[in-house]
Design a protein around this motif. Structure first.
Motif, short mmCIF file in Angstrom:
data_model
loop_
_atom_site.label_atom_id
_atom_site.label_comp_id
_atom_site.label_asym_id
_atom_site.label_seq_id
_atom_site.Cartn_x
_atom_site.Cartn_y
_atom_site.Cartn_z
N VAL A 131 -29.63 -23.00 6.23
CA VAL A 131 -29.65 -21.92 5.09
C VAL A 131 -30.31 -20.74 5.45
O VAL A 131 -29.83 -19.56 5.00
CB VAL A 131 -30.10 -22.64 3.94
CG1 VAL A 131 -30.00 -21.72 2.99
CG2 VAL A 131 -29.19 -23.79 3.85
N THR A 132 -31.60 -21.00 6.00
CA THR A 132 -32.61 -19.77 6.14
C THR A 132 -32.61 -19.03 7.42
O THR A 132 -33.31 -18.03 7.73
CB THR A 132 -33.82 -20.19 5.81
OG1 THR A 132 -34.36 -21.22 6.81
CG2 THR A 132 -33.88 -21.00 4.41
N ALA A 133 -31.59 -19.27 8.31
CA ALA A 133 -31.44 -18.54 9.71
C ALA A 133 -30.96 -17.36 9.55
O ALA A 133 -29.98 -16.89 9.11
CB ALA A 133 -30.63 -19.41 10.71
N LYS A 134 -31.80 -16.30 10.29
CA LYS A 134 -31.37 -14.86 10.53
C LYS A 134 -31.24 -14.20 9.21
O LYS A 134 -29.95 -13.69 9.10
CB LYS A 134 -30.34 -14.74 11.56
CG LYS A 134 -30.68 -15.40 12.88
CD LYS A 134 -29.48 -15.32 13.66
CE LYS A 134 -29.73 -15.94 15.07
NZ LYS A 134 -28.83 -15.73 16.18
N LEU A 135 -31.91 -14.33 8.10
CA LEU A 135 -31.50 -13.67 6.80
C LEU A 135 -32.00 -12.18 6.83
O LEU A 135 -33.03 -11.99 7.64
CB LEU A 135 -32.46 -14.50 5.88
CG LEU A 135 -31.73 -16.04 5.44
CD1 LEU A 135 -32.55 -16.55 4.40
CD2 LEU A 135 -30.30 -15.90 5.14
N SER A 136 -31.17 -11.64 6.23
CA SER A 136 -31.81 -9.88 6.08
C SER A 136 -32.68 -9.68 5.11
O SER A 136 -32.89 -10.58 4.34
CB SER A 136 -30.29 -9.19 5.48
OG SER A 136 -30.40 -7.85 5.09
N ASP A 137 -33.37 -8.41 5.47
CA ASP A 137 -34.55 -8.13 4.62
C ASP A 137 -33.70 -7.46 3.15
O ASP A 137 -34.65 -7.32 2.44
CB ASP A 137 -35.47 -7.04 5.13
CG ASP A 137 -36.14 -8.00 6.44
OD1 ASP A 137 -36.29 -9.00 6.11
OD2 ASP A 137 -36.31 -7.20 7.29
N ASP A 138 -32.84 -6.98 3.36
CA ASP A 138 -31.83 -6.48 1.91
C ASP A 138 -31.74 -7.57 1.09
O ASP A 138 -30.78 -8.74 1.18
CB ASP A 138 -30.66 -5.84 2.43
CG ASP A 138 -29.85 -5.35 1.10
OD1 ASP A 138 -30.45 -4.23 0.50
OD2 ASP A 138 -28.93 -5.86 0.96
N PRO A 139 -32.17 -7.48 -0.23
CA PRO A 139 -32.14 -8.69 -1.10
C PRO A 139 -30.66 -9.14 -1.52
O PRO A 139 -30.57 -10.26 -1.34
CB PRO A 139 -32.82 -8.00 -2.22
CG PRO A 139 -33.78 -6.79 -1.90
CD PRO A 139 -33.01 -6.27 -0.72
N LEU A 140 -29.78 -8.16 -1.57
CA LEU A 140 -28.55 -8.44 -2.01
C LEU A 140 -27.79 -9.27 -0.97
O LEU A 140 -27.17 -10.25 -0.94
CB LEU A 140 -27.83 -7.19 -2.60
CG LEU A 140 -26.22 -7.66 -2.97
CD1 LEU A 140 -26.18 -9.06 -4.09
CD2 LEU A 140 -25.59 -6.55 -3.49
#
Length: 729
Positions: A131-140
């Motif tokens: 679920v949390t792999a390579k998540l963006s820093d942009d909130p949306l």
């Protein structure tokens, strides 16, 4: 005696410190020593295995808990959890809420309703990395990535459409687990005592003790002839569970260890003190006021129309329960000053964290986001309520569905994917059972007037209602209901297949309003998702630090409740509710007679009173609910009666297990994993455990299995069901 009792309370409250925790099953081996200290004999490793007894017999209803108690899919839960099923089958001629219901054979068991389901949890898998792999820093973008990752996992899990899967966040997004549940779609009503038994004492006794509530009912799971889950059909057959609970007809005694398995809904024990203060100072009082107003409206209108009263009985009961809980939370906050206790603990944590990291920006950034969230809630509260009409909600959902169906299935919002269509249709179908346009209109009018009386207005809604006074507004709403076809079931269902253009061309007033509000609601939803994206960074970081701190302090580390399967343990025990008032752990049949006035909510059925008067207790009679007076348990846990003084059937009992909403109907087990009761409530003083667990006063309320068996045997003569049960002593 007073000094001995004081020592007893001191010792029991000290021991009860270990009883905090709504534990994930896999955590059981890590607290094996605590379970053993409570006399839980069943191996912790066995409790962690969802394929083994007793956990594979514990099932969810989606809002409550139940458990299989026979090889023929018979399941026991609370009366208030089966309320919708009882209501669904009731009318003015056959009011099963008032009369009770017992099917003498399988053929007489009616459908519990199109929305009713039983969920058997078969697997819980850690999918945090996925679920949390390579998540963006942009909130949306981050929010959308998490959502997409969850949907992909769910899709793979649901390759077999007999299963319902979900991905749940634990520790506020620090961990994610994939929950795989077999879904039973054909649920039937089997046996329910009258409401005058199931909710004896009504709202007056709700969250109180002593209690004398027979809060139990039986349902049955059915499947197709091939043994696989299927929608309701007359020729379906009873489901054969992998195991079913043994029932200990001897029950439990004071001081014995017990544990509970179920699906607790929501707790907030790791939330900030500022969040508690907002709930205490604004949110809870505001919600309680609205609930009371709606209850008063339904009561007044139901008093003049029995059919209407039946339709809204479940809705009213749910609101009354929620309102009393809110008032209990507010009273509890004042009585214990939980805000100060939490603030002191939070200050200690902050000092520890600052010493570890050299700054406190972690907490400060979370506080800023919480303040933003609070502002959003307050700003939108009245606007959200102004959309409360059941027909408007149906129109909003249907138009959203038409919009979502223009996208590929994997890109649709959860709740509008193909996997959701059966439940979506069932919800539209079931509306008829709990809807009356007169009540809906009156409740909606009150919410619109509250919206128009405050300053946080929305232009799209004001375009419909903003310039109207009370009489004109009431007349406008009358026109809405007169001109709409959404009050008819087949008309509602027909809109499920229509295009956005067809909605936009409709002259139905509810659909017109839904279309007009769509862009505003979507913009607000985007704002919510953006904030959730920010919180998906801040909350997990905060939780990791808090978990590290709790481990250093030797405090229990378990996730807040989130509707997933949990296990709690404790012991049968009373408590000191206030100065000079100690509440013993058991009530008995005599209390039913003592409370009986012949007027609701203390109007016990005559056949129950007659059985008590005749002293027709049979093998269910209990001489004492205490240990042998020579035992250390008796000396420790308030054996205030002589062993022979009880001489009755136990009705309800208290324990120190850690429960909350959603645990209703949860099986209460003795140390060997045998069923001894059903959880159905908490004491009034314990309501604040959603925010803070106080071991001295936190008690759960259970209906005793001996009372259930006595009711089945001596009062309702449900011998056909008794023959299905496996009774042990």
């Amino acid at each position: 005696m007073r000094n001995a009792l004081a020592v007893t309370l001191l010792l029991s409250s000290g021991i009860a410190m270990a009883d905090e925790g709504q534990w994930q099953p896999y955590q059981m081996p890590s607290i094996a020593d605590k379970l053993q200290s409570r006399g839980i004999e069943i191996p912790a490793k066995q409790l962690a295995d969802l394929s083994q007894y007793p956990m594979n017999a514990v099932v969810g209803l989606g809002y409550c808990t139940a458990s299989f108690v026979s090889p023929q899919g018979l399941a026991v839960t609370n009366h208030h959890c089966a309320y919708r099923a009882i209501q669904f089958n009731s009318d003015a001629q056959h009011n099963y809420l008032e009369q009770g219901f017992l099917a003498a054979s399988l053929e007489q068991e009616p459908s519990a309703g199109p929305n009713e389901r039983l969920y058997v949890t078969e697997a819980v898998t850690d999918v945090t990395a996925e679920v949390t792999a390579k998540l963006s820093d942009d909130p949306l973008t981050r929010y959308e990535q998490i959502d997409a990752n969850q949907k992909a996992l769910i899709k793979a899990c649901e390759a077999d459409d007999n299963y319902r899967c979900s991905v749940r966040s634990f520790h506020n997004g620090l961990e994610y687990y994939l929950i795989k549940q077999l879904i039973i779609r054909d649920v039937r009503l089997v046996y329910a005592p009258p409401e005058s038994v199931g909710a004896y004492g009504g709202d007056i006794d709700n969250y109180e003790f002593p209690r004398h509530s027979g809060d139990f009912s039986f349902l049955r799971a059915y499947v197709g002839k091939d043994g696989k889950p299927a929608s309701y059909a007359k020729d379906n057959v009873p489901y054969q569970p992998k195991s079913f609970l043994k029932i200990n007809a001897g029950g439990v005694k004071a001081g014995e260890g017990v544990f509970v398995a179920g699906y607790p809904g929501t707790t907030n024990r790791y939330r900030l003190t500022s969040e508690l203060k907002f709930a205490s100072d604004w949110l809870y009082p505001t919600q309680a006021k609205r609930f009371q107003s709606r209850i008063d409206t339904i009561n007044a209108m139901g008093a003049e129309d029995e059919a209407l009263a039946i339709k809204y009985s479940g809705t009213k009961a749910g609101m009354a329960n929620r309102m009393k809980k809110l008032n209990g939370l507010l009273d509890g906050f004042r009585a214990t000053d939980i805000a100060t206790i939490k603030q002191q603990r939070e200050d200690e944590f902050r000092a520890w964290y600052a010493n570890q990291q050299g700054d406190n920006t972690l907490v400060a950034s979370l506080e800023a986001l919480v303040a933003e969230q609070v502002q959003q809630i307050q700003t939108r509260y009245y606007f959200d309520n102004a959309q409360s009409s059941d027909l408007l909600q149906a129109a909003i959902a249907l138009y959203r569905l038409a919009k979502e169906q223009q996208k590929p299935d994997e890109a649709r919002e959860q709740g509008f994917q193909e996997r959701d269509m059966k439940l979506f249709a069932a919800k539209l179908t079931r509306l008829d059972a709990s809807f009356d346009k007169r009540v809906d209109k009156t409740l909606w009018l009150a919410d619109l007037q509250a919206y128009l009386a405050q300053s946080n207005r929305v232009a799209t809604l004001d375009a419909f209602f903003g310039d109207k006074g009370p009489e004109a507004l009431a007349a406008e709403l009358e026109g809405f209901y007169a001109a709409s076809e959404l009050g008819t079931q087949d008309k509602r269902l027909a809109w499920m297949g229509k295009t956005p253009a067809e909605f936009e061309a409709s002259q139905d007033p509810f659909i017109r309003l839904a279309v007009a509000l769509f862009d505003t609601n979507m913009a607000l939803e985007k704002t919510d998702k953006t904030l959730e994206g920010k919180l998906s960074i801040a909350r997990p970081a905060y939780m990791q630090a808090l978990i590290d701190y709790n481990k250093v302090k030797g405090l229990p580390v378990y996730p807040d409740a989130n509707g997933t399967l949990r296990i709690s343990y404790g012991m049968v025990d009373g408590y000191q509710s206030r100065d000079a008032l100690y509440k013993q752990p058991f009530t008995k049949l005599d209390g039913i007679v003592a409370k009986h006035t012949g007027v609701e909510p203390y109007k016990a059925p005559q056949k129950l009173l007659a059985a008590i008067k005749a002293d027709d207790l049979g093998q269910h009679r209990v001489a004492s609910v205490y240990q042998d007076p020579r035992s250390w348990l008796c000396r420790l846990f308030s054996c205030l009666d002589k062993p022979e003084d009880f001489n009755s059937v136990p009705v309800n009992f208290l324990s120190s297990v850690d429960t909350t909403g959603g645990n209703s109907g949860s099986p209460v087990f003795n140390g060997r994993g045998e069923l001894v009761g059903l959880n159905f409530d908490s004491t009034y003083e314990a309501i604040t455990k959603d925010w803070f667990f106080n071991p001295e006063i936190t008690r759960a309320v259970h209906v005793d299995i001996r009372y259930i068996l006595w009711m089945m045997d001596k009062v309702d003569h449900a011998q056909n069901l008794l023959d299905e049960l496996e009774l042990v002593n």
